[in-house]
Every structure is written in C-alpha cells, then in structure tokens.
Design an enzyme around this catalytic site. Structure first.
Site, PDB file in Angstrom:
ATOM      1  N   SER A 177      20.212  65.159 120.062  1.00 30.79           N
ATOM      2  CA  SER A 177      18.811  65.433 119.630  1.00 30.79           C
ATOM      3  C   SER A 177      18.542  64.021 119.065  1.00 30.79           C
ATOM      4  O   SER A 177      19.309  63.510 118.003  1.00 30.79           O
ATOM      5  CB  SER A 177      18.729  66.296 118.596  1.00 30.79           C
ATOM      6  OG  SER A 177      17.484  66.356 118.301  1.00 30.79           O
ATOM      7  N   ASP A 178      17.241  63.288 119.460  1.00 26.17           N
ATOM      8  CA  ASP A 178      16.727  62.203 118.448  1.00 26.17           C
ATOM      9  C   ASP A 178      16.224  62.849 117.134  1.00 26.17           C
ATOM     10  O   ASP A 178      16.209  64.190 117.160  1.00 26.17           O
ATOM     11  CB  ASP A 178      15.381  62.126 119.064  1.00 26.17           C
ATOM     12  CG  ASP A 178      14.533  60.942 118.620  1.00 26.17           C
ATOM     13  OD1 ASP A 178      15.163  60.070 117.973  1.00 26.17           O
ATOM     14  OD2 ASP A 178      13.467  60.868 118.296  1.00 26.17           O
ATOM     15  N   LYS A 179      16.360  62.076 116.144  1.00 28.39           N
ATOM     16  CA  LYS A 179      16.202  62.535 114.677  1.00 28.39           C
ATOM     17  C   LYS A 179      14.580  62.368 114.417  1.00 28.39           C
ATOM     18  O   LYS A 179      14.049  63.167 114.031  1.00 28.39           O
ATOM     19  CB  LYS A 179      16.885  61.613 113.733  1.00 28.39           C
ATOM     20  CG  LYS A 179      16.583  61.915 112.317  1.00 28.39           C
ATOM     21  CD  LYS A 179      17.451  60.944 111.404  1.00 28.39           C
ATOM     22  CE  LYS A 179      16.569  59.612 111.289  1.00 28.39           C
ATOM     23  NZ  LYS A 179      15.350  59.574 110.697  1.00 28.39           N
ATOM     24  N   THR A 180      14.000  61.390 114.559  1.00 25.45           N
ATOM     25  CA  THR A 180      12.883  60.854 113.893  1.00 25.45           C
ATOM     26  C   THR A 180      11.473  61.457 114.880  1.00 25.45           C
ATOM     27  O   THR A 180      11.650  61.442 116.054  1.00 25.45           O
ATOM     28  CB  THR A 180      12.334  59.445 114.137  1.00 25.45           C
ATOM     29  OG1 THR A 180      13.244  58.771 113.160  1.00 25.45           O
ATOM     30  CG2 THR A 180      11.046  59.166 113.191  1.00 25.45           C
ATOM     31  N   THR A 186      16.962  66.030 123.550  1.00 27.12           N
ATOM     32  CA  THR A 186      15.611  66.119 122.926  1.00 27.12           C
ATOM     33  C   THR A 186      15.231  64.865 122.422  1.00 27.12           C
ATOM     34  O   THR A 186      15.994  64.236 121.996  1.00 27.12           O
ATOM     35  CB  THR A 186      15.636  67.247 122.119  1.00 27.12           C
ATOM     36  OG1 THR A 186      16.271  66.888 120.582  1.00 27.12           O
ATOM     37  CG2 THR A 186      16.253  68.689 122.528  1.00 27.12           C
TER      38      THR A 186
END
Length: 902
Positions: free
Chosen positions: A342-345, A594
C-alpha cells in the site's frame, strides 16, 4: 561577553532532519547542452536541432484496436478446440451443433468484452497530467509556448500554481535575472508520495507534473518526454503486459482436458475407420460426426462462459459496495492475494496536514496555541501549513465557530498590523489588540529555531522539537509578547503537524492480517515519517529505505528475503515500487497494490491486482484493475470477502466440470472400443446444453469463505477430479451392464437409461464440489437447487417417454427405470462427498511433493522442513528459559513465606 558565549554554547540546538531525495544523473553530453544563458535562452536553430534529437516533450501514445481486442476473446486452448469443432460441424453439415457451438463462443466473448470494456488509457492519463503552456526564454524574448515543444536547455519560468512542464534544474534567479530570496515550495506528492511540500533551491531538480506551491524562479530544462521522471513511469506501464494469473490457471486446466479429449477421440476415430471399413458406418463423414459429438460433449465448452458470468455477477456485487472492477479476472485474483503493498500518502493517510498533539509551555492550553497561531496566520495564503493551522483553529475554537460566515476576524481581537512570511526571518508576525482589555500584544509564528531564538532560548522546547522531528512531525513555534511589553517574547509552545492515518486504515490492516493478507507500506515519503505512520496504524516498525532494493552487494535472493520480511519501504521512486512487486511475484506470491498517484501507476499495473483508491489521479485509475469510489481502504475488506466467495464458486465449478469430463471420456472411450456402443448425438448435445446452462446459477450459490488466501492447487484439483471420475465411471459401467445383461433391455431403451444416468450422476456431484466440507454444512441456495434438480427432471421426462423417438434410436424406459436411475445418482453423490472430504483432509504440500515431484517442489519442501526444525528448536529453547524462570519464581515465593518476620 565570553560568559554569554559560553552560555549560548551550552544551549541545545534544533537538529535539522536530512531530507532524502532521488536525484537524476545528468550525462556529461547532456550537461553541456543545459548551460544556457538565462538572459536569452536558446535560439530557434538550437531548438530545431534538439527537437530532432530528443523529440517532442510528450509521452508516446499507444492505442488498442477495439476489434482486435474483441478477437482476443477467441484465443486460448479451449477456444481453439471449440473453433475446430465448429469447423468440423460445418464440414459434415451438422448445422445444429454448428449453431450451438458458435453461440457459446460468442456469448463468452461478448461477456468478457462488455464487462471489461477497458481501453488501455494509462499512457493517455499520464499525458493529461502534464501542463499545456509554459513561459520560456527564447531568442532573447520571454515567450509563451506549447509544453510539447520544450527541449533540454530551455530556460523556463516557474511561478506559484504552475505545473512543472518538464524535469528542470533551478537557477536561483528571477525572471529578469535578479537573485531570488527563499526556496521554491514544491508539491510532488503525486509523484513521490511525500506528504509535505519540499523546499527546492538553486541546483535542485524539479520534476515534471509536480506543482509550485510557493515562490518564483527560472529553471533550465534537463529532460523531456519519456526521459523524465514521469516518463520512466510511463515506460514501466508500457512494458507490463503479462498474462493474468487466472488465465494461466484456466489454460492449465484446459490443456489437460483438451489433450485428453484429442488423444482419446483420435484413437476412437482410427479404431472406427479400421473396424467399420467398407460399411456405411465406416464412411469418414459418419465417423467424423460421431467423433465431433464426443468432442463437443467432452470438452468444457461452457467453462469460459460460466467463469465469465460468475465473475461478472461478482463485479456487480462489488459495484454496490463502491468497488468498481475494470478487469474481470481481477475478481478471482483478489481472492488469492497474500501480500498487499500500500502507498502511504493519500491511501493509508489523508494527504492533508493536520494539527497533532502540541508541545505547550506551562500556563498555556491547546486552545491558546491555536488562537495565537490563527491570529498570526495569513488569511487566504495558499500554503498547506497555514491552511492546516487555520482549519484546526476553526474546528476547535468556539469563538471562531460563532462568527459570521466568510469573516477572517477573531471576535474580541483586532489585528492592527501584520507582517507576512519572509524567507529571511522565516516567521509571520501580528500586532493584536484585545478589544475587551484594550491590551496590545504581538504574536509570532514560524520555524522552531527562529521562535526559540526570539524568546531567548529554551532547552525543553528544543528537545521537544527534536523529538517531534525524529518521529517525522513538522513543528511550528508560537510565541507572544509578555503583558505590558511588546518587545519581549515568551514561548507559547510548538504546534506539531502530520499527515494523519485515515480513520479506517488501522482496522482495515488488522482485518487484512486476520484474513492472511500481509500489508506492507511502500512510500516515497521520508523514512522517519513512514515509521511514525506505521506505528500509529499498528503495523510493524521494520521500514527500510529504498537502498535495500538496489544494494549491489546483495544477491537477488537476499533482496527478495528483505522484501518478504520488511513491513514496508520508504524513500522509493516508481522503479522501486515496481521492483518490490516484481520480487514478491518471483517468490510465487500474488501481490495486490493500492495507490493514488502517478508514482504508483507502474506498480499498480505490474501487481496481480492493482487497486486505485478514492481521489486518485487519472494515471493511477487507468493503470489499476479495481477502483475504489469510497474514501479509505475499508472497502478492500469487502472486496476480499466477495472475491473469496466467487473463488469458491469458480473452483467448485472447475472441480465438477473436470470430474464430469474425465468420467465421460473414460466411460465413452472404453465402452466404444469394447462394446462398439454409441449414444445418439441428440442425447449428448442435450446433456451438454442442459447441464452447462443450469450450472450458470452457481454464481448465486451460497459458499464458505476461506480465512486464508485461496489457491487453486492444481495437483489437488486434478487428483480429486480423477478419483471422483473413476468412481462415477464405475457406476456407469455397472448401470450399463446391469441394464443390458441382467434386465436385458433393448438398445434404444438402453440409450434412454444411459442418457439419464450420464446426465444426472455427474451433475449431482456439483452439490458436493461446491464446498470443501460436507455438503449439508453449507446448504445450497434455493435457486441453485431448483435449477440443478429442474434440468434432471427434464432429462427424466425425456427418458421416461422417449421424447426423441425411434428415428434417433431412443425408446421410453418407463418410470421405474427413470426414478431408480435418478435415486441412485442422488445417493451416490453423498457417498462421493465422503471421499471428497477425506481427500481434502489428507492432502497437504508434502503429499503433493511426493506424488508430483518437481525440482521446485522439492526445494520448497526442504525449506519448509528446515523452517519447521528451526521453529521447533526456538520453541524448545524458550520452554527451557520459561522453566528456569518458573523455578526461580517458585523458589523466591517459597523463601519469602519461610523467612522469619523482621
């Protein structure tokens, strides 16, 4: 004086946290081209030369022909065999079979094409993120030109609100050549995933498609088109066009069934041509027609259609939960995902700075620091930090919620003068009058070290700022003047700002972990920020920087092991995200990804299931397989549960269809060679059409959802299918010989009896294959039950009354035979259900490795055995330690009881 200096030396200082950023390498040849005079820019002749050499500043466009895309649905092993059967039907003039087969082919193609209807628009979307016009120095004039005409060496103007048109190096001067004060603030969150704007100064690179949030400077273009940071992302998308996991599984199943069918049918063709040579039955057309009917009845013509319909209905279920499926097979593949990167921002977090727990000096409250911050905030400033301060104050302070809408004033206070943010002083200042007491005071807000110096130093505040910085939180100092003196400041406290996790991210991660899905954070943001967010989400703290992915001193296996063990990676660029997904896939894992930004697009395309979250860029949406319309990740859990239910339906149908195909082939092959017995073509076609049509409703059946990622386990599937098929073949031979040799029925009646048996016995097995446990533990859906039983009631009437008549060599078998055959088929599936459960219980990877040994399975089994030994050894060591501790505790307790009281 020396005493004061000594005191200053003893003060603690604010530690600057280094900002890590990927820097592009510029070749010496390109470096020579970008030494342009900023006052004049390039000449027209130089521009023409460079356009010819480097091309336009745009991404290459690739269009997919819709007609060719539609034709792709007619490819694949099963489709090829159906097409060959269609041609043979036309050759022998069997137009009924020809029509049925052709209809099945087109139904499957239309379902796939209409449900997906996905144009490959990832590159188009990336192109749309580029600016359209830019101001540029050329031939000594400042001109407005189309962005596509930019070349390396062009000198461009970057101002507040501009989209950066190409990768460029900042020159540190203004439009007219004057030196500029302060840095450019660049929002590159969509490119790198960094939640905070990045300060850029002379010599730094700004990337195409990032946005200027503050400042103005000239910059020289270094890279254009596909050579830019965003262009490399586009190239990664373009090279990612692998066959999906589901297609590979269907191809494997199809290949086994097809080759079995082809080999056995060829043997029957050769046998009948030789055995009936010189007779009407030996005519090649008649023999070919018999083989055609056998082929159509044996090959799983309905397999692609049933699979497509099941996934299409699953996609509609997900759409109701605001999960839009763009690639139909992603519905099945999501059930098998065991790692979710998963991407964070913007994905795990909100992608907006918010007010966090502040550091406060004694006597001040959180409301106080928000009030003073608001008084020192510039109204309407397009700065994310100022916006965060204003929003936090407006949401928290009662005094601001009661004022008139659109007003920037604070009731009870009046700002008499305001000094906006200055890059030199690094703070804003306001002179404020308290309307109630008539007191005048000043408020200052700015960089922590500046405010601490303003109040004469404060070691506690410095330690607080350093502690916040080590956790990745942006600090902002606030001070006000003491009563009665507008020149002496005292510290109010330190505001801390953070891009916070979404409210549902933590619970979603826990739910995913509970379902056997390991969630890894992969972000372009700074390492300390990634660790702080991971801690708040309850994830592991093993977050590594991108250097671990490209470390030349480590082997591919070591890097892959890092990827498996790590809880996430920080400071990554698109190539790194792509590599994380690629390494995990090489390990045999199915990976979901994601994301929401341009930087996520290549990894979204590469992953088995790419998921674009709410509010994503066009590039991410186009590269993804699934798009979430609701904010946050909670809908992913719904998606996983729904996809696992769909997977169980697909697997149960595959098990049923393989079993019935193998049973039919084995029985018809042996009975044809041994007894020269054939079933009338019309009866075989009816079995094919009725049974496959009925199984379409498997898409609405009840099923058990696995609590771990699903796997096809082809070895288990084929072995169980063969066992069940052989048991069914045994019943078929028993029915045939008992009817013919014990009850002496004539051949036409035997056709009716065997038609009903071959239609019902394998068909009822679907009641068993639909769940891994006993069939009664999860009762079937009423519609599914009605359809399955309904088709066999139709077959019962066909057999009992001999509907097709003597012209087709069919005679009525009567109700006693009809009910007996149907009753035996119902009872027999329950016996087969017990066998199925037993096989599922004894089956494991060790058994697979022994039954179907391959070098890869042997290595995997050895690795698992070694891991088991290590785990056992560690457990034994812990048990020894535990026993020692327990013994000590018992002895200590005994000593306390027996020691004399003092």
């Amino acid at each position: 004086m020396s005493h004061i200096e000594d005191l200053e030396k003893k003060h603690e200082v604010v530690e600057e946290q280094a900002h890590h950023e990927h820097e592009d390498e510029i070749s010496p040849e390109l470096e020579a081209l970008i030494n342009t005079n900023p006052a004049t820019g390039l000449t027209s002749s130089e521009v023409e030369e460079r356009l010819a050499k480097f091309g336009k500043n745009e991404l290459p466009e690739k269009k997919t022909n819709p007609f060719l895309k539609f034709l792709m649905y007619f490819t694949g092993p099963i489709s090829y065999l159906i097409e060959i059967a269609c041609i043979i039907a036309a050759v022998v003039g069997d137009w009924i079979d020809f029509g049925i087969i052709l209809a099945l082919l087109f139904i499957n193609a239309f379902i796939g094409f209409i449900e997906e209807s996905k144009a490959e628009s990832a590159l188009d979307a990336l192109r749309q993120t580029l600016a359209l016009k830019t101001r540029c120095w050329r031939d000594g004039k400042l001109q407005e030109i189309d962005v596509v005409d930019l070349v390396p060496g062009d000198v461009i103007v970057l101002r507040l609100g501009d989209i950066v048109p190409a990768d460029a190096r900042l020159l540190g001067i203004g439009v007219t050549g004057e030196a500029t004060e302060g840095d450019l603030q660049i929002d590159q969150s969509a490119l790198t995933g960094e939640s905070l704007p990045v300060s850029k100064n002379k010599g730094n690179t700004v990337y195409s498609s990032s946005i200027v949030k503050q400042g103005q400077q000239l910059a020289v273009v270094t890279k254009t088109g596909e050579n830019t940071f965003i262009g490399r992302a586009a190239n990664l998308i373009a090279i990612t066009s692998e066959e999906g996991h589901f297609q590979k599984i269907i191809a494997k199943i199809g290949n086994v069934l097809i080759w079995s069918t082809v080999v056995l049918v060829i043997i029957i063709f050769v046998y009948q041509m030789v055995h009936f040579r010189g007779t009407e039955e030996g005519n090649w057309k008649n023999v070919l027609e018999n083989c055609l009917v056998l082929t159509v009845a044996a090959i799983p013509v309905g397999l692609p259609t049933v699979m497509s319909v099941t996934m299409a209905l699953g996609a509609k279920q997900l759409a109701k939960k605001q999960v839009i499926v763009k690639r139909l097979t992603a519905v099945e593949e999501m059930a098998s995902v065991s790692v979710l990167c998963s991407d964070k921002t913007g994905t795990l977090t909100l992608n907006e700075l918010t007010f966090d727990e502040p550091y406060l000096e004694k006597g001040y409250t959180a409301d106080d620091i928000l009030l003073y911050s608001y008084l020192a905030a510039e109204p309407g400033a397009n700065d994310p930090i100022e916006s965060a301060v204003r929003k936090a104050a407006e949401n928290s302070l009662q005094v601001l919620q009661t004022r008139q809408e659109g007003s920037h004033d604070v009731p009870g206070y009046k700002v008499t003068s305001f000094l906006p943010f200055n890059p030199t002083t690094k703070m804003t200042q306001a002179t404020v009058a308290n309307l109630e007491t008539q007191d005048i005071f000043k408020v200052a807000k700015g960089a922590p070290q500046v405010i601490i110096n303003l109040v004469g130093g404060n070691d506690d505040a410095v330690r607080a700022v350093n502690a916040l910085a080590k956790r990745g939180l942006r600090a902002l100092g606030v001070a006000r003047t003491i009563p009665g003196n507008t020149e002496v400041y005292e510290l109010v406290g330190m505001i801390s700002l953070l891009d916070p996790p979404r409210p549902d991210s933590g619970s979603t991660i826990r739910e995913c972990n509970g379902m056997g899905v390991d969630v890894k954070m992969v972000t372009g943001d700074q390492l300390i920020i990634a660790k702080e967010v991971a801690a708040r989400l309850g994830m592991g703290r093993v977050i590594l920087d991108a250097n671990h992915l490209v470390d030349p001193s480590k082997s591919e296996e070591e890097v892959t092991a890092h990827c498996e063990r790590a809880d996430g990676f920080a400071q990554v660029i698109p190539e790194h995200k792509y590599r994380v997904v690629e390494l995990l896939q090489k390990k045999g894992l199915l990976v979901g990804m994601t994301g929401d930004g341009v930087n996520d697009a290549p990894a979204l395309k590469k992953a088995n299931v790419g998921i674009a979250v709410h509010g994503c860029t066009d590039a991410a949406r186009s590269a993804a397989d699934i798009v979430l319309l609701a904010p946050g990740l909670s809908t992913i859990v719904d998606g996983i549960k729904t996809s696992r239910a769909i997977f169980q339906r697909l697997r149960s149908y595959a098990l049923y269809r393989i079993t019935s195909t193998i049973h039919f082939l084995v029985f018809m092959f042996i009975i044809t060679l041994v007894e020269d017995w054939n079933m009338p073509a019309v009866l075989l076609i009816m079995i094919c059409v009725l049974n496959d049509a009925a199984t379409l409703v498997i898409s609405v059946d009840n099923t058990q959802i696995s609590d771990r990622p699903d796997k096809w386990r082809i070895g288990q599937l084929m072995t169980l299918s063969c066992i069940l098929a052989m048991c069914l073949a045994g019943l078929s031979f028993a029915t045939f010989y008992v009817a013919r040799d014990v009850f002496h029925v004539d051949n036409d009646v035997l056709h009716s009896i065997m038609y009903l048996h071959i239609s019902s016995a394998p068909h009822f097995v679907i009641f068993s294959t639909r769940v891994p446990g006993y069939w009664w533990e999860q009762p079937p859906h009423w519609l599914f039950t009605v359809c399955i039983l309904g088709t066999q009631v139709v077959a019962l009437f066909f057999s009992v009354y001999g509907v097709f008549g003597p012209t087709e060599h069919v005679a009525p078998c009567g109700w006693p035979w009809g009910l007996a055959v149907l009753g035996i088929s119902l009872v027999y599936f329950m016996l087969l259900d017990v066998i199925k459960v037993w096989v599922f219980r004894v089956w494991n990877f060790k058994l697979t490795a022994y039954l179907f040994p391959t070098p890869a399975r042997k290595r995997k089994l050895l690795a698992r055995q070694e891991d088991a030994i290590k785990h056992k050894s560690v457990k034994e060591s812990w048990n020894k330690v535990y026993k020692v501790v327990e013994t000590y505790r018992v002895a200590h307790a005994f000593n306390r009881q027996t020691s004399p009281a003092v």
